[in-house]
Design a protein around this motif. Sequence first.
Motif, PDB file in Angstrom:
ATOM      1  N   GLN A 131      -1.105  17.390  21.632  1.00  0.00           N
ATOM      2  CA  GLN A 131      -0.270  17.854  22.742  1.00  0.00           C
ATOM      3  C   GLN A 131       0.478  19.132  22.369  1.00  0.00           C
ATOM      4  OE1 GLN A 131      -0.186  16.703  25.758  1.00  0.00           O
ATOM      5  NE2 GLN A 131      -1.227  14.720  25.587  1.00  0.00           N
TER       6      GLN A 131
ATOM      7  N   ARG B 148     -12.927  12.469  17.156  1.00  0.00           N
ATOM      8  CA  ARG B 148     -11.853  11.799  17.891  1.00  0.00           C
ATOM      9  C   ARG B 148     -10.891  12.803  18.499  1.00  0.00           C
ATOM     10  NH1 ARG B 148      -7.060  11.582  16.580  1.00  0.00           N
ATOM     11  NH2 ARG B 148      -7.477  12.071  14.377  1.00  0.00           N
ATOM     12  N   GLU B 149     -10.581  13.854  17.745  1.00  0.00           N
ATOM     13  CA  GLU B 149      -9.622  14.837  18.237  1.00  0.00           C
ATOM     14  C   GLU B 149     -10.196  15.655  19.393  1.00  0.00           C
ATOM     15  OE1 GLU B 149      -6.120  17.162  15.936  1.00  0.00           O
ATOM     16  OE2 GLU B 149      -8.153  17.761  15.418  1.00  0.00           O
TER      17      GLU B 149
ATOM     18  N   THR C 203     -12.014  14.492  21.757  1.00  0.00           N
ATOM     19  CA  THR C 203     -11.737  13.648  22.928  1.00  0.00           C
ATOM     20  C   THR C 203     -10.280  13.755  23.334  1.00  0.00           C
ATOM     21  OG1 THR C 203     -13.468  12.095  22.257  1.00  0.00           O
ATOM     22  CG2 THR C 203     -11.814  11.295  23.816  1.00  0.00           C
ATOM     23  N   GLU C 204      -9.391  13.759  22.354  1.00  0.00           N
ATOM     24  CA  GLU C 204      -7.962  13.881  22.652  1.00  0.00           C
ATOM     25  C   GLU C 204      -7.639  15.229  23.280  1.00  0.00           C
ATOM     26  OE1 GLU C 204      -5.769  13.080  19.123  1.00  0.00           O
ATOM     27  OE2 GLU C 204      -6.376  10.964  19.028  1.00  0.00           O
TER      28      GLU C 204
ATOM     29  N   GLN D 213      -8.619  15.107  26.924  1.00  0.00           N
ATOM     30  CA  GLN D 213      -7.657  14.330  27.699  1.00  0.00           C
ATOM     31  C   GLN D 213      -6.342  15.077  27.874  1.00  0.00           C
ATOM     32  OE1 GLN D 213      -7.520  10.790  25.288  1.00  0.00           O
ATOM     33  NE2 GLN D 213      -9.353   9.880  26.229  1.00  0.00           N
TER      34      GLN D 213
END
Length: 304
Positions: free
Chosen positions: A104, A126-127, A129-130, A133
């Motif tokens: 963020q 994984r990051e 995907t984050e 989002q």
Amino acid sequence: MIVLAVLALGFLEIAVMRLLGFDGNKVTAALIALTPYVTAAGLVLGGVSLALRHWWIGGIVLVVALALVGMLLPRTFASAQPAAHGAKLRVMSSNQYLGRADVQSIVRLVRENQVDVLNLLELTPREVTEFEQAGLFELLPYRVFKPVSGGAGSGIASRYPLTELSLAGPSRMKQPSARVDVHGTPVEVVAVHPIPPTTDADEWKKELAGLPKPDQHGAVRVLAGDFNSTVDHAAFRKVLGTGYTDAGLTTGSGFTSTWPSSFFPPPVTIDHVLVDPRVAVDSYRVLDVPDSDHHAVLAELTLP
């Protein structure tokens, strides 16, 4: 006397290697990264030795320390810029610390600073995907990502269309590159992340040497990322010697550290934005990234 002599020999070994441009092995390369601290220690050691009337030790140490000071001081002064009148380009690089850095915060920094090109090091699946989002790809819709679990992944995200290239030489960690179309001006960007010298000094030198040289007759080139190198490393200065300008050095911010984000080990400057000599650096900043062991680096550029 013996203690002073041992300390002086240790100081002189690192100082002479720095002055002669010899990085050595993984231990000496790590110590050379601490040259500003070594220099300060040399000044103190020289002064104490003279105060204790150990003239030869104090004199030699002080002369060598002052020679290092002369090499370090220019980092605090801005240097002349080329006359560039093209488009603006804001480039940011962030090491994601094995994918742990706060996503963020990265998206907020991109939005607040109107970043055009973002290089991400230690990028994990994984990051990615984050980031999706969190809305990164709404700001920077084009990307060349090479995510890998652990610390070997990297990626480039851009506000402008990208064409994937292969500019960097072989490396253990991903170093993707791409052509960015900035309002019709082609800019070739590399996300730089060579292996640290503390892992394998010889491989580190090879990977730095494998970075592309600037092409004065071709597209503008920008290398941004975690070089695992300071300006005190001869291997890094060889990259600069091909013609690149270091955004931090040219704006007088050469001592602004980028790693670690804590106070130990002693902070050093190993993240850089290197630009084609035809490019003007309008501003350069080091930005905090929560949960990362690195600070991000941001340069605003004017293209030729």
